[in-house]
Scaffold this active site. Structure first.
Site, mmCIF file in Angstrom:
data_model
loop_
_atom_site.group_PDB
_atom_site.id
_atom_site.type_symbol
_atom_site.label_atom_id
_atom_site.label_comp_id
_atom_site.label_asym_id
_atom_site.label_seq_id
_atom_site.Cartn_x
_atom_site.Cartn_y
_atom_site.Cartn_z
ATOM 1 N N LYS A 104 0.848 -1.203 0.000
ATOM 2 C CA LYS A 104 0.000 0.000 0.000
ATOM 3 C C LYS A 104 0.876 1.244 0.000
ATOM 4 O O LYS A 104 1.724 1.422 0.871
ATOM 5 C CB LYS A 104 -0.909 0.000 1.232
ATOM 6 N N ASP A 118 -2.528 10.181 4.001
ATOM 7 C CA ASP A 118 -3.934 9.797 4.163
ATOM 8 C C ASP A 118 -4.645 10.823 5.044
ATOM 9 O O ASP A 118 -4.604 10.752 6.267
ATOM 10 C CB ASP A 118 -4.011 8.388 4.791
ATOM 11 N N LYS A 136 -10.005 12.803 8.522
ATOM 12 C CA LYS A 136 -9.538 12.352 9.835
ATOM 13 C C LYS A 136 -9.523 13.535 10.807
ATOM 14 O O LYS A 136 -9.203 14.638 10.409
ATOM 15 C CB LYS A 136 -8.116 11.781 9.724
ATOM 16 N N ASP A 141 1.602 6.185 5.621
ATOM 17 C CA ASP A 141 0.635 5.252 5.063
ATOM 18 C C ASP A 141 1.148 4.580 3.775
ATOM 19 O O ASP A 141 0.411 3.871 3.097
ATOM 20 C CB ASP A 141 -0.690 5.989 4.804
ATOM 21 N N ASP A 188 -12.120 7.146 3.806
ATOM 22 C CA ASP A 188 -10.914 6.878 4.592
ATOM 23 C C ASP A 188 -10.513 5.395 4.510
ATOM 24 O O ASP A 188 -9.433 5.021 4.961
ATOM 25 C CB ASP A 188 -11.141 7.302 6.050
ATOM 26 N N GLU A 208 -9.419 3.900 2.043
ATOM 27 C CA GLU A 208 -8.873 4.038 0.691
ATOM 28 C C GLU A 208 -7.814 2.990 0.366
ATOM 29 O O GLU A 208 -7.619 2.634 -0.790
ATOM 30 C CB GLU A 208 -8.286 5.449 0.518
ATOM 31 N N ARG A 225 -7.667 -0.227 0.959
ATOM 32 C CA ARG A 225 -8.198 -1.467 0.367
ATOM 33 C C ARG A 225 -8.614 -1.250 -1.080
ATOM 34 O O ARG A 225 -8.623 -2.174 -1.877
ATOM 35 C CB ARG A 225 -9.353 -2.002 1.228
HETATM 36 N N1 BES Z 1 -4.284 4.377 6.936
HETATM 37 C C1 BES Z 1 -5.422 4.088 7.728
HETATM 38 C C2 BES Z 1 -5.159 3.034 8.804
HETATM 39 C C3 BES Z 1 -4.176 3.414 9.882
HETATM 40 C C4 BES Z 1 -4.613 3.984 11.065
HETATM 41 C C5 BES Z 1 -2.829 3.176 9.714
HETATM 42 C C6 BES Z 1 -3.711 4.322 12.052
HETATM 43 C C7 BES Z 1 -1.920 3.505 10.714
HETATM 44 C C8 BES Z 1 -2.360 4.078 11.877
HETATM 45 C C9 BES Z 1 -6.561 3.582 6.858
HETATM 46 O O1 BES Z 1 -6.607 4.080 5.555
HETATM 47 C C10 BES Z 1 -7.855 4.002 7.512
HETATM 48 O O2 BES Z 1 -8.062 5.163 7.623
HETATM 49 N N2 BES Z 1 -8.657 3.015 7.915
HETATM 50 C C11 BES Z 1 -9.890 3.282 8.566
HETATM 51 C C12 BES Z 1 -10.924 2.331 8.000
HETATM 52 C C13 BES Z 1 -12.332 2.663 8.391
HETATM 53 C C14 BES Z 1 -12.787 3.944 7.740
HETATM 54 C C15 BES Z 1 -13.252 1.529 7.962
HETATM 55 C C16 BES Z 1 -9.708 3.040 10.065
HETATM 56 O O3 BES Z 1 -8.973 2.126 10.438
HETATM 57 O O4 BES Z 1 -10.262 3.799 10.842
HETATM 58 ZN ZN ZN Z 2 -4.761 4.697 4.790
HETATM 59 ZN ZN ZN Z 3 -7.661 5.943 5.426
#
Ligand code: BES
Ligand code: ZN
Ligand code: ZN
Length: 490
Positions: A257, A262, A269, A280, A339, A341, A343
């Site tokens: 990834k 992000d 966020k 990220d 968010d 993104e 996947r």
């Molecule tokens: N990049 C984030 C996940 C992340 C969070 C990585 C903290 C490192 C530290 C990912 O893109 C994300 O934002 N995931 C969301 C998914 C949700 C919206 C279903 C999450 O984990 O909150």
């Molecule tokens: Zn992310």
């Molecule tokens: Zn994200």
């Protein structure tokens, strides 16, 4: 850090520094104190107060004799590669603090612990602790940035030079991975990462293809393009190909990834969750430096490195919650949350990898879910796989490198909540639970191979506090693990 092999009977000169590692049991028996070569230790120094606990250190500068450092390894029964790495890092921390630029290790004498493993782990722990990200510090303003430049190993290990060369190569690439992940978004952009990959094409048996926005449009990578919509910086898809075994048709692909920042997009966020989101792209960075490592070690394997790269930004052009896009494999996806993104870009990259590169096996690595940090914290990565064999290989490799993984299930139960009223699938589940598994279940829709594993490194790629030989911030997680997996993969 230069790692040099020396003879087991190396004679220390008086201005040099000798480092002895010793277990609690050996200390009691006075075994392994190198009495003949460093006679002053047993004759003149009172070791009563030194107990040999893991990482316990005594620094003894002497006039007219070599300086010496003695470092505890803890209880013999509890020593393993990880405790050696940690002990070695305590020595390096001390030397950096005291600005000692050159030291020599004497190998410990422990029954049942192969000397080769001791050498390798001590070297690894030292290299990995000799790190600081100082790119944006004005030179001369910080005095504490000292590094150990040269580390000698006095041992009778026959292939010590080749062990040290290999360990040095792998560790240095883990440090380069940290540099890229630590670097600011303005610098570590999709364009820069693509050009770094292009440079690797100079290595033996390596080639590199970079796809730009126009090509991605032609290839119908609808999900990667959707995430990129809000960003001023164009996306890239980088494919590195290393052919270390041209006689074989077998190949393994690593997919990482590469979200260079992000923000969350329209599902922005909040403060406190965005500040570190330049990390990220840690999955892509791990893949990039794994391929570099494989080429530098001349591994006899065919390996692909695939990196979908883009920012996830907020602007007039951003993709929205409720939008529907078509992926590379033809499936339509409803965006439940902008968010989620990672996947999306991985889905396109995985489908592309299967279709175009046709590897026998795929491992993807991604900072995918905050839920993974909730479940495992910062020291363990989530492992999800449709292959018990591959999962086992990864777990065994992780045991060796100390980059821990723990497997989570991919039961069918998790598929139902990803159903969408408007598209073939949604990028978030209808219920907010099992976030790490939900993300992997989404990815499962884009692989048909029965040899696939997903490693969620959201916690392990970035530390909020230092742990042993891993400093705070970018950890370089994944380079050593993927290299070890590839070596073990049959
Ligand atoms: N990049 C984030 C996940 C992340 C969070 C990585 C903290 C490192 C530290 C990912 O893109 C994300 O934002 N995931 C969301 C998914 C949700 C919206 C279903 C999450 O984990 O909150
Ligand atoms: Zn992310
Ligand atoms: Zn994200």
């Amino acid at each position: 850090m230069m790692l040099v092999a020396k003879n087991a009977d190396y004679r220390f000169k008086k201005n040099e520094t000798a480092v002895i590692f010793i277990t609690e049991e050996n200390l009691k028996k006075k075994k392994g104190l190198y009495a003949e070569r460093l006679p002053f230790i047993s004759a003149k120094i009172d070791l009563t107060y030194f107990r040999g606990r893991e990482g316990e250190i005594l620094f003894i500068p002497l006039l007219d004799e070599p300086n010496f450092i003695i470092c505890g390894l803890g209880k013999t029964a509890e020593t393993d590669r990880e405790s050696f790495r940690r002990a070695s890092s305590s020595v390096i921390a001390l030397c950096r603090d005291k600005m000692i630029g050159e030291i020599n290790y004497l190998l410990p004498d422990i029954e049942k612990f192969p000397e080769e493993d001791a050498l390798l782990s001590l070297a690894e722990g030292a290299s990995l602790s000799n790190y600081e990200f100082i790119r944006y510090k004005t030179p001369g303003t910080e005095s504490k940035f000292s590094f150990v430049e040269k580390l000698g190993f006095c041992s009778s290990v026959k292939n010590a030079p080749s062990i040290l060369k290999k360990t040095g190569t792998i560790s240095e690439n883990a440090l380069l991975c940290r540099d890229l992940v630590n670097d600011i978004t303005e610098k570590a952009s999709p364009l820069l990462i693509a050009s770094e990959a292009k440079k690797l094409a100079k290595l033996k048996n390596m080639s590199c293809t970079v796809y730009g926005k126009k090509e991605l449009e032609k290839m119908k990578m609808g999900l990667l393009l959707a995430v990129n919509k809000g960003s001023k910086v164009p996306p890239r898809l980088v494919v590195l190909k290393y052919r270390g075994n041209p006689g074989s048709k077998k190949s393994i692909a690593c997919v990482g990834k590469g979200i260079t920042f992000d923000s969350g997009g329209m599902n922005l966020k909040p403060s406190g969750h965005m500040e570190t989101m330049r990390m990220d792209m840690a999955g892509a960075a791990a893949v990039l430096y794994t391929l570099k490592t494989a080429a530098e070690l001349g591994l006899k394997k065919n390996i692909y490195g695939v990196m979908p790269l883009t920012e996830n930004m907020l602007s007039n052009d951003s993709y929205r919650p409720g939008d529907v896009f078509r992926s590379y494999n033809g499936k339509t996806v409803e965006v439940g949350n902008t968010d989620a993104e990672g996947r999306l870009i991985l889905a396109d990259a995985l489908a592309f990898t299967e279709d175009k590169l046709k590897p026998d096996c795929i491992i993807d690595m991604a900072t995918l879910t905050g839920a993974c940090i909730v479940a495992f914290g910062e020291t363990v990565a989530g492992l999800l796989s449709n292959s018990d064999d591959l999962a086992e290989t990864i777990s065994e490799a992780a045991e060796v490198t100390g980059e821990k993984v723990w497997r989570l299930p991919l039961f069918k139960d998790y598929e139902e909540p990803l159903k969408s009223d408007f598209a073939d699938i949604s990028n978030i589940p209808s219920k907010k639970e099992a976030g790490t598994i939900a993300a992997a279940t989404f990815l499962k829709n884009f692989v048909t191979r029965s040899c696939w594993a997903h490693i969620d490194i959201a916690g392990t790629a970035w530390y909020s506090a230092p742990r042993g030989y891993i400093p705070r911030n970018a950890t370089g997680y994944g380079v050593r693990l993927l290299t070890e997996v590839i070596e073990r993969w049959k």
